[in-house]
Enzyme design. Structure first.
Site, PDB file in Angstrom:
ATOM      1  N   GLU A 192     -16.353  -4.141   7.228  1.00 23.18           N
ATOM      2  CA  GLU A 192     -16.061  -2.803   7.742  1.00 23.18           C
ATOM      3  C   GLU A 192     -17.235  -1.854   7.600  1.00 23.18           C
ATOM      4  O   GLU A 192     -17.572  -1.129   8.538  1.00 23.18           O
ATOM      5  CB  GLU A 192     -14.838  -2.246   7.007  1.00 23.18           C
ATOM      6  CG  GLU A 192     -14.457  -0.840   7.402  1.00 23.18           C
ATOM      7  CD  GLU A 192     -13.275  -0.308   6.591  1.00 23.18           C
ATOM      8  OE1 GLU A 192     -12.908   0.863   6.791  1.00 23.18           O
ATOM      9  OE2 GLU A 192     -12.737  -1.064   5.760  1.00 23.18           O
TER      10      GLU A 192
ATOM     11  N   ASP B 191     -14.636   2.559  -1.641  1.00 20.33           N
ATOM     12  CA  ASP B 191     -13.994   1.912  -0.497  1.00 20.33           C
ATOM     13  C   ASP B 191     -14.928   0.901   0.151  1.00 20.33           C
ATOM     14  O   ASP B 191     -15.426   1.144   1.245  1.00 20.33           O
ATOM     15  CB  ASP B 191     -13.563   2.973   0.517  1.00 20.33           C
ATOM     16  CG  ASP B 191     -12.773   2.396   1.684  1.00 20.33           C
ATOM     17  OD1 ASP B 191     -12.304   1.257   1.579  1.00 20.33           O
ATOM     18  OD2 ASP B 191     -12.632   3.094   2.693  1.00 20.33           O
TER      19      ASP B 191
ATOM     20  N   LYS C  17      -9.906  -2.710  -5.792  1.00 21.67           N
ATOM     21  CA  LYS C  17     -11.196  -3.018  -5.155  1.00 21.67           C
ATOM     22  C   LYS C  17     -12.291  -3.158  -6.206  1.00 21.67           C
ATOM     23  O   LYS C  17     -12.206  -2.602  -7.302  1.00 21.67           O
ATOM     24  CB  LYS C  17     -11.566  -1.924  -4.159  1.00 21.67           C
ATOM     25  CG  LYS C  17     -10.570  -1.800  -3.012  1.00 21.67           C
ATOM     26  CD  LYS C  17     -10.995  -0.763  -1.971  1.00 21.67           C
ATOM     27  CE  LYS C  17      -9.966  -0.675  -0.846  1.00 21.67           C
ATOM     28  NZ  LYS C  17     -10.386   0.204   0.248  1.00 21.67           N
TER      29      LYS C  17
ATOM     30  N   GLU D 164      -3.216   7.194   2.244  1.00 22.32           N
ATOM     31  CA  GLU D 164      -3.568   7.302   3.661  1.00 22.32           C
ATOM     32  C   GLU D 164      -2.331   7.320   4.563  1.00 22.32           C
ATOM     33  O   GLU D 164      -2.260   6.632   5.580  1.00 22.32           O
ATOM     34  CB  GLU D 164      -4.520   6.161   4.052  1.00 22.32           C
ATOM     35  CG  GLU D 164      -5.805   6.208   3.267  1.00 22.32           C
ATOM     36  CD  GLU D 164      -6.798   5.116   3.660  1.00 22.32           C
ATOM     37  OE1 GLU D 164      -8.010   5.410   3.680  1.00 22.32           O
ATOM     38  OE2 GLU D 164      -6.358   3.988   3.927  1.00 22.32           O
TER      39      GLU D 164
ATOM     40  N   TRP E 274     -13.077  12.411   3.048  1.00 23.67           N
ATOM     41  CA  TRP E 274     -13.431  11.494   4.132  1.00 23.67           C
ATOM     42  C   TRP E 274     -14.790  11.854   4.735  1.00 23.67           C
ATOM     43  O   TRP E 274     -15.280  11.147   5.610  1.00 23.67           O
ATOM     44  CB  TRP E 274     -12.374  11.539   5.244  1.00 23.67           C
ATOM     45  CG  TRP E 274     -11.070  10.899   4.881  1.00 23.67           C
ATOM     46  CD1 TRP E 274     -10.799  10.119   3.802  1.00 23.67           C
ATOM     47  CD2 TRP E 274      -9.848  10.984   5.630  1.00 23.67           C
ATOM     48  NE1 TRP E 274      -9.485   9.709   3.813  1.00 23.67           N
ATOM     49  CE2 TRP E 274      -8.871  10.224   4.922  1.00 23.67           C
ATOM     50  CE3 TRP E 274      -9.480  11.617   6.816  1.00 23.67           C
ATOM     51  CZ2 TRP E 274      -7.560  10.089   5.386  1.00 23.67           C
ATOM     52  CZ3 TRP E 274      -8.177  11.489   7.261  1.00 23.67           C
ATOM     53  CH2 TRP E 274      -7.230  10.734   6.551  1.00 23.67           C
TER      54      TRP E 274
ATOM     55  N   LYS F 215       0.879  -1.166   0.000  1.00 26.42           N
ATOM     56  CA  LYS F 215       0.000   0.000   0.000  1.00 26.42           C
ATOM     57  C   LYS F 215       0.916   1.215   0.000  1.00 26.42           C
ATOM     58  O   LYS F 215       1.609   1.473   0.985  1.00 26.42           O
ATOM     59  CB  LYS F 215      -0.913   0.002   1.222  1.00 26.42           C
ATOM     60  CG  LYS F 215      -1.813   1.233   1.327  1.00 26.42           C
ATOM     61  CD  LYS F 215      -2.698   1.156   2.573  1.00 26.42           C
ATOM     62  CE  LYS F 215      -3.573   2.388   2.717  1.00 26.42           C
ATOM     63  NZ  LYS F 215      -4.441   2.314   3.922  1.00 26.42           N
TER      64      LYS F 215
END
Length: 872
Positions: A494, A466, A461, A383, A649, A379
């Site tokens: 999540e 997300d 993904k 972030e 976010w 990654k």
């Protein structure tokens, strides 16, 4: 009133008697057929079962006739040369923890033999003998497992040509007859293939399918079928009360590296039962790899001390065909823990020998202890994680540098595309393709296109944001035709209910994998095979190296997944990564039969609960393409008004709520994100009249008064959809209660408690979001035209306008008026109702249950009427 999940543990929602209005309840559902009674008694007698065997419990077959047939067909197990081909074992002091019930094996055929002994012994309710010397021919009822190399019987009955088509991981299962009797051969080109066939054979018995006249040939559609284990981050399967961590000195994750106190002696190289259970379960659905640490990687996993522990874990998992990988930090070479073998920032040049040499040395150190170590997950520049862009390079430079370093060792790099640098574009969804697409398209000196090396996978993904409950497919699938691409799915929930909400994810993954990308070739012609699954399995664009990765979060909870129904998502991921064309309902049915019961009414009822659970969650959280309305603290509860330091976010960034409407305009009049899709999808998504309504707000700002396909305006349809999601959870809770006679006590109680919390929290989502949207729409909740809207006649008056979101309703009657409800008038003719209780006097209470089968399943609403006299 909404009751917090934090105060509701163990509580019971007040309302009611079970009724025939609830699908799966009532006398018919509760009855136990004579042929199934033994299984039901055996299941309910084991009231303390904790779910620790996952779907490999092997409960005896309860149908006497079927049991008799199975016993006639299976009388012996033959696994020739089971101990001959020992797998590598690096750790001399590898051992099971004291008191373990699982055991270590040294060969894959031993694992297959032991699974047959365990599984058949349980299912047939008697020991099945193992024969080591089968003689000249197998006995009637023998089950033979092996390869042409290991087994003389396999060589006699299965030709090399027969096995050619199944590849390294595939298997054949064939029945051979001598008159009315015969035997079964389970064969693979490799011992791992034979092990997969063993589990497939046992699954047939677990699900009460025929095991005679078999001619099965299977191989996986995708080559690498891996888990990414995220340790303590997003950990919903720890063994403490809230499910977010560990007790007894453990940190809550499945593998012990740093246990303290009473768990200090349980650290690797000591192997715990749960490691072997997880390995068996993974192998049972064909998974073949696991990255054991979080993508926000701690460099400690590259130290010699940790490598020694990782080698022990690899030794234990290796017989089951499971290979280890690690997540790494791009700037690991600068970590002083590796002194004197450290680099400076200036030496992190991806084209330089220092950087590549460091990664080659570290990979060789791993390979010395773990010969089949598969590679690294990265990654980078996301972030807060460092990456090549911090040093003036791009993702292609960084990925290729590490890939080139490990390529001589046969390793691969899984480079995650979860990037969203705000400087790239205002719309977060556009950023990944803008950062990776040009590298895929870049022409090389030899005339080919694409700069990424062959041992690089871009790990992407399923959707462009997300892991939201519903997303459009990621536009990179099909657009990266010159690059190996791995699909990343999230098994740990999540954003889909974590360890509290029952949400079966198989239908979500099926929807994505079977979505048409409308991908075209270089001449602009539509590809023959172009579903997202075809892109992933390589058949669309000619990729031979393929991968699917599932973000898992196995923990040290008794059931390993936190919620008993979360096991189904691990099971479904394995089955769908093996064969993405499978039907998610069929997968659910297999899991229910293997996990809960083979009774028809139980299977049908639980499968129905599972199959609507995802759509229900979408409905009460983020209907019609709304996205990311979660509170930032835990990604569980709602907070649509939240504004954070970083716009992308913040829920408000995605909802764009104003007096006109709701949703993010990504059409050509907005951010033009739709242009990243192939032309057919770009046109469909870009037009508000043709975009699927379940993706509406992903691509458009929708007016509150827009007419929807139902004929209702958007505001009304939006509110009703929130309500329907909660109403489905109510149906699940009531339906689960009806199954109590058929489910063992501990698991029944634990799921019941979860569903009580689930229903309250779904209501919290509905009320929080709808009340916030009201501030912008300026409209009241619709009442009389919803799927479960009703009017009642009481005291001679017809009363309506009941908000279906409310928990109770106050009815005032004049003196002398009867409190009896004399008529119920549903708004929808398909709605059924039942008056559960009447008020005998005033004040009093009456309850009307209203139910309907809607597009994603049954929905139920209990109207609680508090009846009072009007004041004089």
């Amino acid at each position: 009133m909404i009751i917090s999940r934090r105060t509701l543990l163990g509580a019971v929602v007040p309302v009611t008697a079970a009724t025939g209005l609830v699908a799966g309840t009532g006398a018919a559902a509760g009855a136990v057929g004579r042929e199934e009674g033994a299984a039901a008694l055996r299941t309910t007698a084991d009231g303390d079962y904790d779910g620790s065997d996952l779907w490999l419990r092997y409960v005896p077959v309860g149908d006497p006739g079927l049991l008799r047939k199975y016993r006639e067909s299976v009388t012996a197990v033959i696994v020739e040369n089971a101990g001959r081909k020992k797998v590598h074992r690096h750790t001399p002091n590898l051992s099971m923890a004291p008191g373990s019930t699982e055991k270590l094996v040294q060969t894959t055929l031993e694992a297959a033999r032991d699974e047959l002994v365990r599984g058949l012994g349980g299912l047939l309710d008697r020991a099945v003998p193992v024969k080591t010397d089968p003689g000249d021919k197998p006995s009637d009822g023998a089950v033979i497992v092996g390869t042409r190399d290991s087994s003389r019987i396999v060589r006699q009955h299965i030709s090399a040509d027969d096995l050619t088509s199944v590849g390294d991981d595939g298997y054949l299962i064939r029945s051979f007859f001598r008159g009315t009797q015969g035997f079964t051969v389970i064969a693979g080109n490799t011992e791992v293939g034979a092990l997969y066939g063993t589990f497939a054979f046992l699954r047939r018995l677990q699900t009460h399918k025929s095991i005679t006249r078999l001619d099965i040939s299977e191989s996986p559609r995708v080559r690498h079928r891996h888990l990414n284990n995220w340790e303590t981050v997003r950990l919903y399967a720890g063994n403490n009360a809230s499910g977010t961590g560990g007790l007894n000195g453990e940190n809550g994750t499945i593998f012990n590296f740093t246990g303290t106190g009473e768990s200090a002696g349980r650290n690797l190289p000591v192997i715990l039962d749960r490691y072997i259970v997880a390995a068996r379960a993974m192998a049972s659905v064909g998974m073949n790899g696991i990255t054991i640490n979080l993508v926000n990687a701690d460099n400690v996993y590259l130290t010699p001390e940790y490598i020694a522990q990782e080698a022990a874990l690899a030794d234990a998992l290796r017989p089951y065909g499971i290979k280890l990988a690690l997540s790494i930090n791009y700037t690991a070479p600068t970590d002083p823990r590796f002194a004197p073998d450290t680099l400076t920032n200036e030496q992190l040049d991806p084209h330089g020998e220092e950087f590549r040499g460091w990664w080659n040395r570290r990979a060789r150190l791993l390979q010395a202890s773990i010969p089949d170590f598969t590679g690294f997950t990265v990654k980078a520049n996301s972030e807060g994680q460092p990456g090549p862009q911090d040093f003036g390079d791009d993702h292609g430079d960084g990925a290729n540098a590490i890939a080139a370093a490990v390529a001589p060792l046969g390793m691969k790099i899984y480079w995650r595309t979860f990037v969203y640098n705000a400087d790239v574009d205002e719309d977060r969804l556009k950023r990944a393709y803008l950062e990776f697409g040009y590298i895929n398209d870049e022409r090389q000196p030899d005339g080919t296109r694409g700069r990424f090396l062959d041992n690089v996978f871009l790990q992407t993904k399923n959707g462009p944001l997300d892991f939201q409950a519903r997303e459009p497919i990621h536009p990179m699938f099909g657009r990266m035709e010159h690059t190996n691409q791995a699909l990343e799915l999230q098994i740990t929930q999540e954003y889909t209910g974590q360890d509290e909400m029952l949400c079966y994810l198989g239908p979500m993954w099926e929807e994505a994998l079977k979505t048409d990308t409308y991908a075209r070739d270089e001449r602009g012609r539509l590809l023959d095979k172009r579903l997202m699954g075809h892109i992933v399995d390589g058949t669309a664009q000619g990729h031979s190296d393929t991968a699917i990765v599932g973000v898992a979060n196995l923990g040290n909870a008794d059931n390993l997944t936190g919620h008993h129904f979360s096991q189904a998502n691990l099971f479904a991921f394995g089955r769908q990564s093996w064969d993405w064309t499978l039907d998610s309902a069929d997968i659910a049915a297999d899991w229910v039969r293997m996990t809960w019961s083979n009774r028809k009414n139980v299977v049908g009822t639980i499968v129905k609960m599972m199959m609507g659970s995802w759509e229900a969650l979408v409905s009460y959280q983020t209907p019609f393409g709304m996205a990311h309305q979660f509170r930032s603290s835990d990604h569980y509860g709602p907070n649509p008004a939240e504004r954070l330091a970083r716009d992308d976010w913040s829920p408000v960034y995605y909802n764009k709520a104003d007096s006109i409407g709701l949703g993010y305009d990504r059409s050509s009049t907005g951010s033009d994100f739709t242009a990243q899709y192939f032309p057919t999808l770009a046109a469909r998504y870009g037009d508000i009249d043709t975009v699927p309504e379940n993706l509406l707000m992903w691509f458009h700002h929708v007016r509150w008064d827009r007419r929807m396909r139902s004929g209702r305006i958007f505001w009304d349809e939006l509110v009703y959809r929130y309500q329907m999601g909660v109403q489905y959870v109510t149906w699940m809770r009531l339906t689960w209660d009806s199954l109590q006679p058929s489910i063992d006590a501990r698991r029944f109680s634990e799921v019941k408690t979860k569903l009580t919390i689930h229903e309250a929290d779904a209501g919290d989502w509905r009320d929080t979001c709808v009340n916030y949207w009201k501030e912008f729409s300026g409209r009241d909740n619709p009442a009389d035209n919803g799927p479960l809207s009703i009017k009642i006649v009481v005291g001679g008056r017809t009363i309506g306008a009941f908000d279906p979101s409310a928990s109770s309703y106050r009815i005032t009657l004049p003196a002398g008026a009867s409190p009896k409800i004399t008529k119920v008038i549903p708004a929808d003719r398909a709605t059924r109702y039942e008056i559960l209780s009447q008020a005998d006097d005033v004040p009093g209470q009456a309850i009307v249950r209203v139910a309907k089968e809607d597009f994603f399943g049954p929905i139920v609403k209990d109207y609680v009427f508090v009846i009072e006299r009007a004041h004089p």
